[in-house]
Design a protein around this motif. Structure first.
Motif, PDB file in Angstrom:
ATOM      1  N   GLU A  15       4.351 -30.107  -7.393  1.00 18.81           N
ATOM      2  CA  GLU A  15       4.190 -30.960  -6.054  1.00 18.81           C
ATOM      3  C   GLU A  15       5.224 -30.659  -4.990  1.00 18.81           C
ATOM      4  N   TYR A  16       4.513 -30.532  -3.700  1.00 20.10           N
ATOM      5  CA  TYR A  16       5.161 -29.990  -2.851  1.00 20.10           C
ATOM      6  C   TYR A  16       4.896 -31.204  -1.468  1.00 20.10           C
ATOM      7  N   GLY A  17       6.273 -31.569  -0.821  1.00 21.65           N
ATOM      8  CA  GLY A  17       6.108 -32.496   0.151  1.00 21.65           C
ATOM      9  C   GLY A  17       6.343 -31.604   1.403  1.00 21.65           C
ATOM     10  N   PHE A  18       5.389 -32.335   2.539  1.00 18.28           N
ATOM     11  CA  PHE A  18       5.501 -31.718   3.870  1.00 18.28           C
ATOM     12  C   PHE A  18       5.777 -32.818   4.784  1.00 18.28           C
ATOM     13  N   GLU A  19       6.415 -32.168   5.928  1.00 17.50           N
ATOM     14  CA  GLU A  19       6.835 -33.323   7.024  1.00 17.50           C
ATOM     15  C   GLU A  19       6.291 -32.570   8.421  1.00 17.50           C
ATOM     16  N   LEU A  20       5.336 -33.251   8.982  1.00 14.00           N
ATOM     17  CA  LEU A  20       4.880 -32.962  10.140  1.00 14.00           C
ATOM     18  C   LEU A  20       5.454 -33.865  11.283  1.00 14.00           C
TER      19      LEU A  20
END
Length: 221
Positions: A97-102
């Protein structure tokens, strides 16, 4: 040697040949970083819109990471009224599980493998949105679309891999862009596909094609 053994050996040989052929298929040649294309729009925008097809960008190059901060000055030479399309590949070594922040000012959206993961659209000051997604080991298509209208501007893409506590800007070693691409650019403002307004017969764009049963001709008074 009986017929069954001969057939079994032949089948194994065929499978081995197919597996080796797949393994030897040429892959897309890449280099570290992400490809960005900047389009000068020249007027106010309130949300992400599609570009009229067939237009070349004003700027096209590979950057190490998607990390544009407004306090550092113009983005690729532009302050207002422009769009950025950034695309490439995200290389995943460890599934999970990867978290992404934009973060963006104004609007932006993140797509992974064609799926919209983060929607941070519309005009606004700097806003940070996060999402998580399960990713397998391997190469994944990455796309970020962004627009800047006026005023402040920011755009950065961070991630949090499995086992990492904090979000960090995705580094060039994880981002890959096609290598050797011919990057054609042209000056001038680019056109957007405008949404149809109520009561308007068209989108004010030139008619470029019609149904095959009709002919397209220019009529002048």
């Amino acid at each position: 040697m009986d017929t069954k053994k001969i057939l079994s050996l032949a089948l194994l040989a065929m499978l081995f040949t197919f597996e080796n052929a797949d393994a030897q298929q040429p892959s897309v040649h890449t280099e570290p970083g992400i490809s960005i294309r900047v389009y000068e729009i020249g007027h106010q925008m309130d949300k992400l819109r599609a570009l009229v097809p067939g237009q070349t960008p004003n700027v096209s190059r590979i950057v190490e990471s998607l990390n544009y901060r407004g306090e550092k000055g113009p983005f690729e030479g532009y302050d207002d009224h422009f769009m950025i399309i950034a695309d490439g590949f995200l290389i995943i070594d460890k599934p999970g599980e990867y978290g992404f922040e934009l973060a963006s000012d104004d609007g932006a959206a993140l797509f992974i493998n064609g799926q919209k993961v983060i929607d941070n659209d519309f005009e606004h000051a700097t806003e940070v949105k996060r999402a998580t997604i399960e990713l397998d080991k391997g190469r994944h298509e990455l796309l970020v679309r962004y627009f800047q209208s006026t005023g402040g501007k920011d755009l950065w893409l961070s991630w949090r891999p499995p086992g990492q506590r904090d979000f960090t800007v995705i580094p060039a070693g994880v981002l890959q862009a096609p290598a050797g691409e011919v990057r054609v650019t042209s000056p001038g403002e680019k056109r957007l596909v405008e949404s149809l307004g109520r009561g308007r017969p068209g989108d004010l764009q030139p008619l470029t094609g019609v149904h095959p049963s009709y002919d397209l001709v220019s009529v002048r008074p």
